[in-house]
Design a protein around this motif. Structure first.
Motif, short mmCIF file in Angstrom:
data_model
loop_
_atom_site.label_atom_id
_atom_site.label_comp_id
_atom_site.label_asym_id
_atom_site.label_seq_id
_atom_site.Cartn_x
_atom_site.Cartn_y
_atom_site.Cartn_z
N VAL A 645 0.87 -1.18 0.00
CA VAL A 645 0.00 0.00 0.00
C VAL A 645 0.90 1.23 0.00
O VAL A 645 1.88 1.28 0.75
CB VAL A 645 -0.86 0.10 1.28
CG1 VAL A 645 -2.12 0.90 1.01
CG2 VAL A 645 -1.18 -1.25 1.85
N LEU A 646 0.57 2.18 -0.84
CA LEU A 646 1.29 3.44 -0.83
C LEU A 646 0.40 4.48 -0.17
O LEU A 646 -0.79 4.57 -0.46
CB LEU A 646 1.59 3.92 -2.25
CG LEU A 646 2.65 3.17 -3.03
CD1 LEU A 646 2.85 3.84 -4.39
CD2 LEU A 646 3.95 3.16 -2.26
N ALA A 647 1.00 5.24 0.73
CA ALA A 647 0.22 6.30 1.36
C ALA A 647 1.11 7.51 1.51
O ALA A 647 2.33 7.39 1.38
CB ALA A 647 -0.28 5.84 2.72
N ARG A 648 0.51 8.65 1.71
CA ARG A 648 1.34 9.82 1.99
C ARG A 648 0.64 10.79 2.90
O ARG A 648 -0.58 10.90 2.91
CB ARG A 648 1.77 10.52 0.70
CG ARG A 648 0.64 11.25 0.00
CD ARG A 648 1.22 12.14 -1.09
NE ARG A 648 0.18 12.76 -1.89
CZ ARG A 648 0.42 13.58 -2.91
NH1 ARG A 648 1.67 13.87 -3.25
NH2 ARG A 648 -0.57 14.11 -3.58
N LEU A 649 1.47 11.49 3.65
CA LEU A 649 1.00 12.64 4.41
C LEU A 649 1.39 13.85 3.58
O LEU A 649 2.58 14.07 3.32
CB LEU A 649 1.68 12.68 5.78
CG LEU A 649 1.20 11.63 6.79
CD1 LEU A 649 2.29 11.29 7.78
CD2 LEU A 649 -0.06 12.12 7.51
N ARG A 661 9.07 22.88 8.03
CA ARG A 661 9.14 22.58 9.45
C ARG A 661 8.08 21.53 9.83
O ARG A 661 8.37 20.58 10.53
CB ARG A 661 8.94 23.86 10.28
CG ARG A 661 9.57 23.73 11.65
CD ARG A 661 9.68 25.07 12.41
NE ARG A 661 9.69 26.25 11.58
CZ ARG A 661 8.67 27.11 11.48
NH1 ARG A 661 7.55 26.88 12.14
NH2 ARG A 661 8.77 28.19 10.73
N ALA A 662 6.87 21.71 9.32
CA ALA A 662 5.80 20.75 9.63
C ALA A 662 6.17 19.37 9.13
O ALA A 662 5.94 18.36 9.81
CB ALA A 662 4.50 21.22 9.01
N ALA A 663 6.80 19.33 7.94
CA ALA A 663 7.18 18.03 7.37
C ALA A 663 8.23 17.35 8.24
O ALA A 663 8.17 16.15 8.51
CB ALA A 663 7.68 18.22 5.95
N GLU A 664 9.20 18.14 8.72
CA GLU A 664 10.25 17.57 9.58
C GLU A 664 9.65 17.03 10.87
O GLU A 664 9.96 15.91 11.29
CB GLU A 664 11.32 18.61 9.89
CG GLU A 664 12.28 18.81 8.73
CD GLU A 664 13.14 20.07 8.89
OE1 GLU A 664 13.09 20.71 9.97
OE2 GLU A 664 13.84 20.41 7.92
N ASP A 665 8.79 17.84 11.48
CA ASP A 665 8.13 17.42 12.73
C ASP A 665 7.36 16.13 12.53
O ASP A 665 7.43 15.20 13.32
CB ASP A 665 7.12 18.48 13.19
CG ASP A 665 7.82 19.62 13.88
OD1 ASP A 665 9.05 19.51 14.11
OD2 ASP A 665 7.14 20.62 14.18
N LEU A 666 6.62 16.13 11.44
CA LEU A 666 5.73 15.01 11.18
C LEU A 666 6.54 13.75 10.92
O LEU A 666 6.20 12.67 11.41
CB LEU A 666 4.87 15.36 9.96
CG LEU A 666 3.56 14.62 9.83
CD1 LEU A 666 2.72 14.78 11.08
CD2 LEU A 666 2.79 15.17 8.62
N ALA A 728 -4.86 16.29 13.52
CA ALA A 728 -4.36 17.19 14.57
C ALA A 728 -3.73 18.44 13.96
O ALA A 728 -3.64 19.48 14.60
CB ALA A 728 -3.35 16.46 15.45
N GLY A 729 -3.27 18.34 12.70
CA GLY A 729 -2.75 19.51 11.99
C GLY A 729 -1.39 19.93 12.48
O GLY A 729 -0.74 19.26 13.27
N ALA A 730 -0.93 21.09 11.97
CA ALA A 730 0.37 21.62 12.37
C ALA A 730 0.28 23.13 12.33
O ALA A 730 -0.67 23.68 11.80
CB ALA A 730 1.46 21.12 11.43
N GLU A 731 1.29 23.76 12.89
CA GLU A 731 1.28 25.21 12.93
C GLU A 731 1.41 25.79 11.51
O GLU A 731 2.35 25.45 10.79
CB GLU A 731 2.44 25.69 13.80
CG GLU A 731 2.17 27.01 14.46
CD GLU A 731 3.32 27.38 15.39
OE1 GLU A 731 3.71 28.55 15.39
OE2 GLU A 731 3.84 26.47 16.06
N ASN A 732 0.48 26.60 11.10
CA ASN A 732 0.50 27.26 9.80
C ASN A 732 0.58 26.31 8.61
O ASN A 732 1.05 26.67 7.54
CB ASN A 732 1.69 28.23 9.69
CG ASN A 732 1.56 29.35 10.69
OD1 ASN A 732 0.44 29.86 10.90
ND2 ASN A 732 2.65 29.71 11.32
#
Ligand code: ADP
Ligand code: ZN
Length: 745
Positions: A645-649, A661-666, A728-732
């Motif tokens: 299965v391929l998935a992505r955020l 930054r959000a990508a690094e955190d995630l 939950a999302g991320a900042e900006n």
């Protein structure tokens, strides 16, 4: 009595049903829509079930305000389906339930339409006597005459025959001679009931054999089939016979097509055979018509439903059959949240309701064919066209040689010749160019600069228009004038490259100025019934050549077409996606199948810069099996779906630093989650943070984290956790979790 209500609010804290008291005298059943108090507001909800007891303290319990209809809008089977889908999509049930109702029904934005009716309140004799007494020729006399036979008549009908009857009607009502009342009516979409009957075909051996497998299943507990039939093998007639049988058993059928506007023939065949028993759900219905068609289905008046993917949720009572035509089409995947694959939903419905599922295609998806081979579906094959018509001959033209011979136009010498001969013989041709506009990109010959959309990381397409040419972004629609000089180096050698449908149209018109052509692409089909008008011009023979994008490749049956030309067969192959070979094969095979469907044999010319590519070869030979084997092997070796299965955020933000930054955190969070859950970790093959091939879209910068995992229960659990992480999302930044997304760009 109490009831559990799923309140129509999508929020994590509201995911569970709430208990309400059913007031004395109110009758409710599961699936019924109700209005309930929620906090300080009044909300809509759906009754999930009734209970005798209640765990809420008596002083806290609140009462249902009122039912919104006097019947269950959601059938028990659809209720169960909504529950299952919510579990799979890791979302609250309120969200999947929304899929099952016409959007406008929520929030009371649409009501049943009523008309005013008039009928006699007295006996015919009394009415007759009253008419005698009235002034001859007066409105009163005329009205009494029209109503004299005792049959109810609408005020609208009366007004058509008696000018301004309002006053006179009021008077008659006041005298107690007539009664005026409201009645619910259905808005019937235009052209709904035209019966053309059964053409009475003698079934081909292939059709016969397929039906011999399907009908016994239909009559007992249902079954699942993959019908692989070459183009022109007569798959529709198999569906028709299966639908007839379903109706004869007193059950209902759902026919799904990829896109209703592109399948006018299928729709008219079904309407012709089943008349008012058929409901057609399409995007151009008004909100009122859509609601009324839904009610016709719910009441059991329409027992055959034809529509695009959302029609899989039709509230039919006794489901007997679901047909999915062109099952390989990606429009069956719903990209928006809650995401679902119509094929899975249809299969789940059929299992639950003991119905039969028929997936049909000339080019089945790798996934479905693999399942059929594994025994999940019964494979039915129709390898011959009706009336022993041959499959078209396919010839490949190497466009590199055209260049060597100094032919710089989009049409090869062979295709030009073939087009001329075709129209001279009075036959018709289809030309596929899977890109719209005139030129696909504009660039500076001096420095190589390519004009891109200011909002999207996508090159602008040049379109010619009535007055002047324009550059247009095919993603966000941004328009601008082409630059005169290069914005980078100031050079004045701006050049236009890559042909689109407009260019093909222009060249054909230049070569054959007296031959009428039509072009069908996104730009020419925007108006109401745009598709229908173009297809009608071609069907009637007014237009001899149809030029278009992949819209013209599917399902059309024009017996006069003897030539199909594919201008740039490589386009589909060049996309950076593991599915591009599958899609290219499907497109080429499907379009080739438009040729030679009548008495004259068909000819197909494939123009390509890569004649040695195996996919081009498989398509030219229309050899599905060979293609499947090669592609299946490639997927297994490369660990692509259906083996994984391929998935992505997907992370999007107006600011690039925020996206990064959000990508690094995630990514860190994903890796931590995996460390915490070794069982999940074992199933994961890769986690990769990357920039998508399109860096920004609609002014939003993008990053994604790609996840490849083995198909397993653990992977499912991991995806549940990732769904929560995304919501939950991320900042900006916005995060969206996609499983097997239709595009990876
Ligand atoms: P497919 O969907 O398999 O490409 P269609 O269902 O469009 O094929 O059928 C192709 C054509 O053959 C249609 O015009 C249809 O009316 C006609 N047809 C189907 N079955 C028969 C039959 N048994 N005898 C004669 N013509 C048929
Ligand atoms: Zn754009």
């Amino acid at each position: 009595m109490y009831c559990r209500v799923i309140v129509d609010i999508v929020h994590e804290n509201v995911a569970k049903p709430f208990t309400y008291l059913i007031p004395e005298g109110m009758k409710l059943c599961a699936g019924q829509r109700v209005s309930v108090p929620f906090g300080a507001r009044e909300k809509e909800g759906i009754v999930a079930g009734l209970t005798e007891t209640c765990d809420v303290p008596p002083e806290k319990i609140r009462s249902v305000i009122r039912p919104l209809e006097d019947y269950a809008a959601i059938t028990p089977e659809l209720m169960a389906l909504a529950e299952e889908m919510a579990l799979q999509a890791h979302c609250p049930m309120a969200e999947t339930l929304r899929l099952m109702l016409p959007a406008q029904m929520r929030g009371g934005r649409i009501r049943a339409k009523t008309i005013r009716m008039v009928k006699l309140a007295v006996s015919a004799e009394e009415a007759h006597a009253a008419a005698e007494k009235a002034k001859p020729g007066s409105k009163r006399a005329l009205l009494l005459d029209l109503l004299g036979n005792g049959k109810p008549v609408s005020t609208q009908m009366l007004a058509a025959q008696v000018k301004d009857p309002g006053e006179a009607l009021k008077k008659l009502e006041g005298d107690g001679i007539i009664a005026v009342y409201s009645e619910e009516t259905l808005r019937t979409p235009e052209g709904a009931y035209i019966l053309s009957g059964d053409p009475g075909y003698v079934l081909t051996p292939g059709q016969q054999e397929a039906l011999e497998e399907i009908l016994p299943c239909l009559r007992s507990k249902g079954g699942k089939f993959l019908l692989h039939g070459v183009t022109g093998s007569g798959k529709t007639e198999v569906f028709m016979k299966a639908v007839h049988e379903t109706l004869a058993m007193g059950k209902c059928a759902i026919i799904l097509v990829p896109e209703i506007a592109l399948t006018p023939q299928m729709v008219s065949w079904f309407r012709g055979r089943f008349g008012a028993a058929a409901a057609v759900i399409h995007s151009r219905l008004s909100a009122g018509e859509r609601y009324d068609e839904w009610r016709r289905i719910r009441r059991g008046e329409a027992r055959v439903v034809i529509g695009a993917r959302s029609a899989v949720f039709s509230p039919v009572d006794r489901l007997g059959l679901i047909v999915m035509d062109e099952e390989h089409e990606s429009t069956y995947l719903n990209d928006r949240h809650p995401r679902y694959d119509t094929r899975e939903v249809a299969a789940s419905r059929c299992t639950r309701e003991n119905a039969t599922l028929i997936l049909a295609s000339a080019t089945p998806s790798i996934l479905s064919f693999a399942r059929a081979r594994r025994g999940d579906y019964i494979l039915l094959e129709m390898m011959h066209r009706v009336n022993d018509r041959p499959l078209p001959e396919v010839e490949i033209v190497d466009m590199r040689q055209e260049l060597e011979h100094n032919n710089r136009t989009v049409l090869s010498v062979m295709l030009r010749q073939a087009l001329k001969e075709c129209v001279e013989k009075g036959e018709q041709a289809i030309l596929l160019m899977n890109r719209r506009g005139y030129n696909s990109f504009v660039s500076c010959r001096n420095c190589g600069y390519v004009v891109k959309c200011p909002n999207c990381d996508i090159s602008m397409t040049y379109h010619i228009g009535d007055e002047s040419g324009k550059l247009r972004c095919h993603y966000c629609g941004k328009e601008m004038l082409p630059p005169v000089s290069c914005p980078e180096c100031g050079g004045r050698h701006i050049r236009y490259f890559g042909a689109g449908t407009q260019k093909v149209e222009e060249e054909v018109n230049r070569m054959l100025p007296d031959v009428p052509t039509v072009r069908m692409d996104y730009d020419t089909t925007g108006t109401k019934d745009g598709h229908g008008k173009i297809l009608e011009a071609f069907r009637s023979g007014r237009a001899r050549i149809l030029i278009g994008t992949q819209m013209i490749a599917k399902g059309l049956d024009f017996p006069q077409v003897t030539l199909v030309g594919v201008i740039a067969a490589d386009l589909a192959l060049n996309l950076p996606d593991y599915r591009s070979r599958e899609r290219a094969f499907q497109l080429l095979t499907q379009v080739a199948g438009r040729a030679g469907r009548g008495d004259q044999p068909g000819r197909v010319i494939l123009q390509t810069y890569r004649p040695e590519d195996p996919v081009i070869g498989f398509a030219a030979r229309q050899d599905y099996r060979a293609f499947f084997e090669s592609e299946f092997r490639r997927r297994r070796n490369g660990l692509y779906p259906p083996f994984t299965v391929l998935a992505r955020l997907l992370i999007e933000s107006r600011r690039e630093e925020a996206a990064e930054r959000a990508a690094e955190d995630l990514e860190r969070k994903v890796r931590e989650t995996l460390l915490d859950h070794p069982a999940w970790q074992k199933k994961v093959l890769t986690v990769l943070k990357d920039t998508p091939s399109v860096k920004f879209l609609k002014s939003r910068f993008r990053r994604h984290i790609l996840i490849k995992a083995l198909v397993s229960r653990e992977t499912d659990e991991l995806f549940g956790a990732l769904t929560e992480m995304a919501s939950a999302g991320a900042e900006n930044a916005e995060i969206c979790f996609e499983v097997n997304p239709t595009t990876m760009m």
